[in-house]
Every structure is written in structure tokens, then in C-alpha cells.
Enzyme design. Structure first.
Site, mmCIF file in Angstrom:
data_model
loop_
_atom_site.group_PDB
_atom_site.id
_atom_site.type_symbol
_atom_site.label_atom_id
_atom_site.label_comp_id
_atom_site.label_asym_id
_atom_site.label_seq_id
_atom_site.Cartn_x
_atom_site.Cartn_y
_atom_site.Cartn_z
ATOM 1 N N LYS A 173 -44.097 -3.291 -1.392
ATOM 2 C CA LYS A 173 -44.505 -2.034 -0.639
ATOM 3 C C LYS A 173 -46.027 -1.732 -0.479
ATOM 4 O O LYS A 173 -46.701 -1.899 -1.376
ATOM 5 C CB LYS A 173 -44.152 -1.021 -1.794
ATOM 6 C CG LYS A 173 -42.458 -0.797 -2.062
ATOM 7 C CD LYS A 173 -42.091 -0.030 -3.256
ATOM 8 C CE LYS A 173 -40.706 0.060 -3.376
ATOM 9 N NZ LYS A 173 -40.181 0.653 -4.778
ATOM 10 N N THR A 185 -42.284 7.043 -9.644
ATOM 11 C CA THR A 185 -43.584 6.157 -9.977
ATOM 12 C C THR A 185 -44.702 7.393 -10.501
ATOM 13 O O THR A 185 -45.713 6.788 -11.202
ATOM 14 C CB THR A 185 -43.937 5.685 -8.636
ATOM 15 O OG1 THR A 185 -42.836 5.042 -8.078
ATOM 16 C CG2 THR A 185 -44.985 4.631 -8.680
ATOM 17 N N LYS A 202 -45.936 6.345 -1.824
ATOM 18 C CA LYS A 202 -45.968 6.851 -3.263
ATOM 19 C C LYS A 202 -46.815 6.347 -4.156
ATOM 20 O O LYS A 202 -47.173 6.640 -5.336
ATOM 21 C CB LYS A 202 -44.480 6.856 -3.476
ATOM 22 C CG LYS A 202 -43.929 5.193 -3.568
ATOM 23 C CD LYS A 202 -44.088 4.720 -4.808
ATOM 24 C CE LYS A 202 -43.447 3.287 -4.754
ATOM 25 N NZ LYS A 202 -43.589 2.503 -6.121
ATOM 26 N N SER A 229 -37.227 2.187 -8.921
ATOM 27 C CA SER A 229 -36.507 1.061 -9.690
ATOM 28 C C SER A 229 -37.537 0.499 -10.352
ATOM 29 O O SER A 229 -38.728 -0.014 -9.694
ATOM 30 C CB SER A 229 -35.950 -0.079 -8.606
ATOM 31 O OG SER A 229 -36.700 -0.036 -7.504
#
Length: 333
Positions: free
Chosen positions: A108, A248, A191, A138
Site C-alpha cells: 500500500k 488502521t 489511510k 486486515s
């Protein structure tokens, strides 16, 4: 429908190891490439990644290797190496990836120098591969231990996407298909930056009301950038956007939130990163997010404040003051 039986996982981080575990549990033959010799040894002998994912017993069917050639002949690849190293590693693996084989991008972040999405990096380095993106709320340890998790699997070709879902999914690891690769990438990248901000809020003990406001207004920033880059709004409201943001920003188990937590408590960025083995993606992604926002004329004050703190241009307290003294305005997304 095509089936992917031989899966190559590029990168033996906690996340790469967890995804290898999920694919092995789905009955696939999995070869996991690791840079570190000690990781290869631990996985092949003790069936545990004692370096990056201790405490999670691994399927003995997973084979680890530090030789890229061992992944030759795989039907599909999961690219899990950190975003800032993706270009060089993909160039290394390009000759081993067959024409038309899918590469599921699981890291990411935006490339810091070029501002490229990982799908763009893949198209430039392995033009004969088909890009797909895996992103969502996750934690690696949850996936490795078989705890219920749901994620987005984005692939323009729905049949290929569904085949990938079968290759890595299970009753506890639930991928949902999307055709929006840009949305999946933007959500997963932004994020991480916002999670650093959430950690700072917690570290400075600004309260749960401030934490909730941070998530909400951070989601507005994510949405604005995503739409400017061509993402679909519904993707950003789903697992890989809002869902991943909530997770997160809500647990110090997140490397990015824990980094912000330490900064909010007065630690230096150098001391935080120096004590870690794993990469904190939001640190490298922050300047790329801010540069993309400027390029597309998108207002992202929270991300800009995080970038300023990380770069040492602004103290934590000055960044908080700057955000709290912004002019009042409408709640826009």
C-alpha cells in the site's frame, strides 16, 4: 474459469507470510520469496516466520526461498514487497512472470519519487502482466491465525478476479471483487498517512471525540483525492477505503498508528523507525500524497500536517494548532 494452482508470493513480510498462509490453506502450492536468509530458514524448518510474524504456525506446504528463480512457472503472483522497493523488485521478477499472468499488488503506497500508483509501476516494469489489487481492513496476524477478515480484490477482468479470489480466499479470509483498481490503491495508501495522524491524536490524549473527527475528516480527504484520480466513490466507502481507515486508525497494532502514537508522546521519528524491522509505509507515502493533492488541486490539510511533522518542518503541537485554527466551513467531501 481458469484456476491458479501455483502461487508465488514476492516478499516475506508479516503480510506476505499471512497471504502465503491463506493461499496454502486454499489448497494452492505456494512459494514464498524472502530477501532474508534467516526468514527462509525459519519458514522451511520451523514453519514460522520468527522475524516478521512470530507466534503464527504456518502451513508446512509453504516453501520459502531467497532465489527468485524458484517462483518461475507460477500461475499468479502476489507482490507484497514495500511500495518504495516495488519497481526494482518487479524488474528482477519480470522475466519469470508469464505473459498474461496476474500480479496481485498487496503493498500500500504511492511511489515517492514518481507519484505513481503501484499498478502504474507494474505496467511500466512488467507490461506483459495483468494488474490486480488486494486491499482492506486486515492485520497479518489475524489472517495467519484464520480469524475472520474481509478485503477488496480489484481486477478489471471479473473472471480473473474471481479466480484470484478462489486462489487466496477461504471461509475466514473473504475477498470481495471490484473493478476499481484506482479506488483500491488510493484507499490503502492514504489511510496509512491518516493513521499516523490518528496515533498523534491518541499520543497527545486529545480524546475520543477528536479521534472520531480525525477519521471522518480524513475520509473526506481520501475521497477527494480518490475522485480526482478516477476512483469510484462506492469503492472508497467500502472495505478498501473506509473499512481499512477505521481499522488502521483504531489500533496501535497498526505500524502507522503506533508510529503516530509515539510521535504524539514526544518520541522522534528516527528513534521510532530505528527500533523497527518492518516498514511503516505511511512515512514514505505522506510526501507523495501531498504532492498528488497539490498536482490535482485537492485540499488535504490533515495529510499535509502529517507530512510537515514527519519532515521536521513543523512540531506536533504547531500542526495541531494549525488544523484547529482553520476557518470554519461546510462539511464537504
Amino acid at each position: 474459469m481458469v484456476e491458479y494452482q501455483k502461487i508465488g508470493v514476492i516478499g516475506a513480510s508479516a503480510w506476505g507470510t499471512a497471504l502465503a498462509q491463506s493461499a496454502a490453506q486454499a489448497g494452492r502450492k505456494v512459494t514464498l520469496w524472502a530477501y532474508e536468509a534467516e526468514v527462509v530458514e525459519a519458514i522451511n524448518t520451523a514453519h514460522e516466520n520468527t522475524v516478521f510474524l512470530p507466534g503464527a504456525p504456518l502451513n508446512p506446504a509453504i516453501t520459502a526461498s531467497s532465489d527468485p528463480a524458484e517462483l518461475s512457472g507460477c500461475d499468479a503472483f502476489l507482490m507484497v514487497a514495500p511500495a518504495q522497493h516495488a519497481r526494482s523488485i518487479l524488474k528482477q521478477f519480470a522475466p519469470l512472470i508469464a505473459d498474461g499472468a496476474p500480479v496481485l499488488l498487496c503493498a500500500k503506497g504511492f511511489e515517492r519519487e514518481s507519484l505513481a500508483l503501484m499498478t502504474d509501476v507494474l505496467r511500466e516494469t512488467v507490461p506483459h502482466a495483468v494488474p490486480a489489487v488486494l486491499s482492506g481492513p486486515s492485520f497479518a496476524i489475524d489472517v495467519a491465525k484464520g480469524l475472520p477478515t474481509a478485503v477488496t480484490l480489484a481486477c478489471e477482468d471479473r473472471e480473473m478476479g474471481e479466480a484470484l479470489m478462489e486462489a487466496v480466499g477461504s471461509k475466514t479470509f473473504r475477498p470481495y471483487w471490484s473493478g476499481d483498481l484506482v479506488g483500491a490503491e488510493v484507499g490503502g495508501s492514504v489511510k496509512n498517512v491518516l493513521a499516523i495522524a490518528a496515533g498523534i491524536v491518541e499520543g497527545r490524549e486529545l480524546g475520543k471525540s477528536a479521534h472520531a473527527a480525525l477519521i471522518s475528516r480524513g475520509f473526506a480527504e481520501m475521497t477527494r483525492l480518490g475522485l480526482a484520480l478516477g476512483a469510484k466513490r462506492e469503492t472508497l466507502t467500502g472495505l478498501c477505503g473506509l473499512g481499512d481507515l477505521v481499522l488502521t486508525c483504531s489500533s496501535p497494532q497498526s505500524r502507522n498508528m503506533s508510529c503516530g502514537l509515539a510521535l504524539g508522546q514526544g518520541q522522534t521519528l528516527e528513534s521510532v523507525l530505528g527500533a523497527r524491522k518492518a516498514v511503516t509505509e505511511g512515512v514514505a507515502t505522506a510526501p507523495a500524497v501531498v504532492a498528488l493533492a497539490k498536482k490535482h488541486n485537492v485540499e488535504m490539510p490533515i495529510c499535509a500536517a502529517v507530512d510537515a511533522v514527519l519532515a521536521g518542518r513543523m512540531s506536533v503541537d504547531d500542526a495541531i494548532t494549525a488544523l484547529l485554527t482553520r476557518p470554519f466551513g461546510p462539511e464537504t467531501y
